[in-house]
Design a protein around this motif. Structure first.
Motif, PDB file in Angstrom:
ATOM      1  N   SER A   1       0.489  -4.006   4.048  1.00  0.00           N
ATOM      2  CA  SER A   1      -0.425  -4.561   3.056  1.00  0.00           C
ATOM      3  C   SER A   1      -1.874  -4.560   3.518  1.00  0.00           C
ATOM      4  O   SER A   1      -2.744  -5.056   2.816  1.00  0.00           O
ATOM      5  CB  SER A   1      -0.004  -5.996   2.706  1.00  0.00           C
TER       6      SER A   1
ATOM      7  N   ASN B   1       0.808  -1.220   0.000  1.00  0.00           N
ATOM      8  CA  ASN B   1       0.000   0.000   0.000  1.00  0.00           C
ATOM      9  C   ASN B   1       0.841   1.270   0.000  1.00  0.00           C
ATOM     10  O   ASN B   1       0.358   2.335   0.391  1.00  0.00           O
ATOM     11  CB  ASN B   1      -0.936   0.007   1.222  1.00  0.00           C
TER      12      ASN B   1
ATOM     13  N   GLN C   1       3.086   3.755  -5.096  1.00  0.00           N
ATOM     14  CA  GLN C   1       2.510   2.747  -5.970  1.00  0.00           C
ATOM     15  C   GLN C   1       1.052   3.069  -6.318  1.00  0.00           C
ATOM     16  O   GLN C   1       0.404   2.307  -7.042  1.00  0.00           O
ATOM     17  CB  GLN C   1       2.577   1.371  -5.309  1.00  0.00           C
ATOM     18  N   ASP C   2       0.572   4.189  -5.822  1.00  0.00           N
ATOM     19  CA  ASP C   2      -0.818   4.574  -6.084  1.00  0.00           C
ATOM     20  C   ASP C   2      -1.039   4.886  -7.560  1.00  0.00           C
ATOM     21  O   ASP C   2      -0.134   5.381  -8.250  1.00  0.00           O
ATOM     22  CB  ASP C   2      -1.192   5.811  -5.260  1.00  0.00           C
TER      23      ASP C   2
ATOM     24  N   LYS D   1      -4.156   0.488 -10.978  1.00  0.00           N
ATOM     25  CA  LYS D   1      -4.974  -0.572 -10.386  1.00  0.00           C
ATOM     26  C   LYS D   1      -4.538  -1.957 -10.849  1.00  0.00           C
ATOM     27  O   LYS D   1      -4.735  -2.952 -10.148  1.00  0.00           O
ATOM     28  CB  LYS D   1      -6.443  -0.351 -10.717  1.00  0.00           C
TER      29      LYS D   1
ATOM     30  N   LYS E   1      -1.568  -2.934  -8.706  1.00  0.00           N
ATOM     31  CA  LYS E   1      -2.046  -3.229  -7.358  1.00  0.00           C
ATOM     32  C   LYS E   1      -2.680  -4.615  -7.278  1.00  0.00           C
ATOM     33  O   LYS E   1      -2.572  -5.308  -6.268  1.00  0.00           O
ATOM     34  CB  LYS E   1      -3.049  -2.165  -6.916  1.00  0.00           C
TER      35      LYS E   1
END
Length: 830
Positions: free
Chosen positions: A807, A744, A748-749, A752, A755
């Motif tokens: 995480s 998280n 790394q945002d 999708k 992720k």
């Protein structure tokens, strides 16, 4: 081999392992076992190929590299064309490539025609169009006209093979099977390099194809590499698919910013937006491979919460937009007042370039008059500051530093407090390469055999959190481990949370002769050490406590004197803010969730008298700050990272965005304003080039220090982990944790698909604990409780539970407890 002293002095060494071959009429001597395709490259002949890759084992799958090897009267010839990618040279061999041999040319044309029989003609919509080896070689080494026809003179129409498309090998890797030429680059990479053989060849004959098992998707931290090495458009990325064409892109070399490996990358952008990132080719560092995080995690810089203008807090307590001159002036006045009210602490974090870190180091000493500066926004110990000063700073390749090449040549590599697959992907791949070559054995001090250690065929020294000092010393006491001068010890940053562990690691290296290296997680950590973002070190490894070192820096900076007392570390800065002993804080991209005590850090920032935040995106820190200043991401500025080896990794700006500035330019602006309202001196630079020139002029410290911080101070190790205690059906276990490669993390945002490839959070327990409480358990620490699915780790140390650090929820440090502390484990709700 015979070598005269004269030749040795001149660097001329006779070699008996050279083989003489003739390629297209040119004689060349190449090392024994060189493949013909490589020997041809040395005489300037590029033999076409698809399956061949210099970092993969030869396979001869595509047959495109056929050459003619006639009999030259020495028995070295073959009656038919041979695949040059699998054929080693032999003394006296004669090779004719497509450049001189009609036989080889015809054979290559035939193979190309065969490959194109079923290949679709969808180049205009294929992602590979414009950079496709199949396109290029079909023109250079194929027939001028296609014979693929049908429907005339009673011949049935020819139909190309088709499949439903695409299929997801993973959430991020898509496969168009009809484009595949079965070169096996992807399956070989997954098996040989990454050690994740989830993709494999299925079916036989004309129906042979790449596929996965229904219940085993291709989940690998390195899966994106198969997209890049695919010679056709069979493998594409979900994030980039159909978004751009190669000839629309501008490419620039860069350095990955997510870990301390310093991996070379290539950034492709269009109209001010990064479209994709590819692995760069750097044989000394990452070779041609990067992690999926380095490849896909770049959208964080373009999210809606990016800060695009300075902000200052008004009299009503609200943040409002401000111009850069006003923001500099408000920050200068506030920091000057905070300096007079007790001082200002500086928390820089680990995202900074070396030049920016140097600017913070100089800003703290010159503008704020303090050594209260620390880059370690994470759990730390006082022992670590002396360890970094004694064992890390100024070690570089060629100056005592361990390198990637050293990992490949070491007889043993000892991993202590480090899981390379999660924390340093390029190191993991180098270790796997060395292990597969039979040169290196990996020994890991860890609570269980991780997936990465299993792929390294490593030997586990079962070690519970807190037992690391004793386990390290056992390596010396037991000869079976074979730790000697040919070994390398890699120490992870999380080892600093264990009292005595770093001292034990230094002792192991000193007594065995093994080489020691520190591997932090973040790209800017090592540069921050060199730049002096520590309370006990000035730039270039100069000890704060050494008067000569202070005079040296003060003279170079043009100031009368520097603060003499060693400063507070990050934890002490937080405590001083909470106690009202500091009047203000400068904070650079530090997330309280990463600190040793998130709640205490958050409270300290909230209670600080004046806070200046330099950040890329809005956060809980910027929400509490009095002045918020937007900084440029790595794509928008030039700079350098210093990787774990101590190797300088410079890069230039890829994009130009006027909405933010580099940290060093912002600090320079504040310092100039402070020089007008206080006794502070300006920094004397505004650009990266000026900072680099000043850093080069200052150089490393070569004085003899008498400071106690220049030696690693022995620390009494903590006691062994207590046995499992069970009361009222509740187990009391020791908490082990570290961050996974994909979790998280805020950097790394925005992607999708990336992720979706992260490993789900699972608590690892022993069989006994699982049988008593699984398959879902609740873990309770002094900061809260979490409920997670449980899984059994067969060799997990008794009395330990392992969970991923970041995480789930707000992370272990915020929601559960400190690493190594005791937690309660009981059955959870299913």
């Amino acid at each position: 081999m015979t070598t005269t002293p004269e030749k040795a002095a001149a660097g001329e060494v006779e070699r008996t392992d050279l083989v003489n071959v003739t390629i297209d009429g040119i004689q060349v001597a190449v090392p024994k076992d060189t493949l013909v395709i490589r020997a041809a490259e040395q005489v300037g002949v590029q033999v076409p190929r698809f399956c061949d890759h210099p970092l993969l084992a030869p396979v001869g799958a595509c047959r495109q590299c056929l050459v003619d090897v006639p009999d030259a009267g020495n028995g070295r010839g073959f009656p038919k064309p041979q695949a040059s990618c699998t054929l080693p040279v032999a003394e006296g061999m004669v090779v004719n490539t497509q450049a001189t041999s009609p036989v080889a040319d015809k054979a290559q044309q035939g193979v190309m025609e065969f490959l194109l029989i079923n290949h679709p003609l969808d180049c205009p919509v294929c992602d590979k169009g414009g950079e496709c080896p199949l396109q290029n070689q079909a023109m250079s080494n194929g027939r001028a006209e296609s014979r693929f026809s049908g429907g005339d003179e009673g011949i049935a129409p020819a139909i190309k093979r088709t499949f439903p498309k695409p299929i997801n090998l993973s959430p991020i890797v898509l496969l168009d099977r009809e484009r595949c030429i079965v070169c096996q680059r992807c399956t070989r990479f997954a098996d040989e390099i990454a050690g994740d053989p989830f993709i494999e060849l299925l079916e036989r004959g004309a129906q042979q194809q790449i596929g996965i098992a229904e219940d085993a998707p291709f989940l690998s931290y390195f899966s994106g590499n198969v997209i890049q090495i695919c010679p056709v458009g069979a493998l594409t990325s979900e994030a980039y698919r159909f978004r751009s064409r190669p000839f629309d892109l501008v490419s620039a070399p860069a350095v990955a910013e997510h870990d301390a490996c310093g991996s070379a990358i290539r950034v492709d952008h269009r109209r001010g937006q990064v479209m994709r990132r590819l692995a760069g080719n750097d044989p000394e560092v990452n070779e041609e491979w990067i992690t999926d995080k380095d490849r896909f995690a770049f959208t964080y810089a373009h999210l809606d919460d990016r800060i695009t203008y300075p902000q200052v807090r008004d009299t009503d307590g609200n943040l409002r937009p401000a111009s850069w001159p006003e923001a500099f002036a408000v920050a200068a006045r506030g920091l000057a007042a905070a300096k007079d009210a007790g001082g200002v602490g500086v928390l820089t974090g680990g995202r900074l370039t070396a030049e920016d870190a140097y600017a913070y180091s100089k800003f703290a000493r010159v503008a704020l008059g303090t050594n209260d500066i620390d880059f370690r926004a994470r759990p730390l110990s006082a022992e670590e500051t002396s360890f970094l000063a004694a064992q890390v700073v100024l070690t570089t390749p060629g100056n005592g530093g361990v390198t990637y090449d050293d990992l490949e040549s070491a007889s043993k590599v000892v991993l202590v407090g480090l899981e390379p697959e999660d924390e340093a992907g390029a190191i993991f791949l180098r270790l796997r390469k060395a292990v597969l070559a039979g040169r290196t054995q990996v020994v890991a001090l860890a609570p269980y055999t991780t997936r990465g250690l299993g792929k390294l065929s490593g030997r586990l020294v079962p070690t519970a959190p807190g037992d690391e000092p004793a386990a390290i010393r056992s390596l010396l006491e037991q000869s079976e481990y074979g730790i000697d001068s040919t070994a390398v010890v890699l120490v992870g940053e999380r080892l600093a949370t264990v009292p005595g562990a770093l001292s034990a690691a230094a002792e192991l290296a000193a007594k065995s002769g093994a080489r020691l290296a520190w591997v932090p997680r973040r790209a800017g950590d090592r540069g921050a050490v060199e730049a002096g973002c520590l309370p006990n070190l000035l730039p270039g490894g100069r000890p704060v406590a050494d008067a000569a070192a202070r005079v040296d820096v003060a003279t170079a900076w043009g100031v009368d004197a520097l603060p003499e007392a060693e400063g507070r570390d990050a934890d002490a800065i937080v405590a001083a803010l909470a106690a009202g002993e500091l009047g203000g804080l400068v904070v650079a991209g530090v997330d309280p969730l990463d600190t040793a005590d998130p709640a205490a850090t958050r409270a300290a920032i909230e209670g600080a008298g004046f806070v200046v935040a330099l950040d890329l995106r809005s956060s809980e820190v910027t929400a509490l700050a009095d002045v918020v200043l937007p900084v440029a991401p790595v794509s928008d500025k030039s700079g350098s990272f210093v990787n774990w080896e101590g190797r300088l990794r410079p890069f230039e700006a890829t994009l130009s965005n006027p909405s933010s500035l580099p940290d060093l330019r912002i600090l320079s602006g504040i310092a100039e304003e402070m020089s007008l309202v206080s006794a502070a001196a300006p920094l004397g630079f505004r650009t990266v080039a000026e900072v680099r020139a000043e850093m080069a002029q200052l150089g490393p410290w070569d004085g003899v220090s008498t400071s106690s911080t220049t030696g690693a101070q022995p620390v009494e190790p903590s006691s062994s982990v207590e046995p499992v205690e069970t009361t009222d059906g509740v187990d009391h276990l020791r908490l082990a944790t570290w961050k996974q490669s994909l979790d998280n993390g805020r950097m790394q945002d925005g992607d999708k698909y990336l992720k979706a490839t992260a490993r789900p959070p699972v608590a690892l327990v022993t069989r006994a604990v699982f049988d008593a409480h699984g398959p879902t358990i609740t873990i309770t620490g002094d900061r809260g409780s979490v409920t997670l699915p449980a899984a059994v780790a067969d060799d997990l140390v008794d009395g330990v539970v392992w969970v991923p650090a970041n995480s789930f929820g707000a992370g272990v440090l915020s929601d559960l407890a400190s690493p190594g502390s005791r937690v309660r484990v009981e059955g959870g709700q299913a």
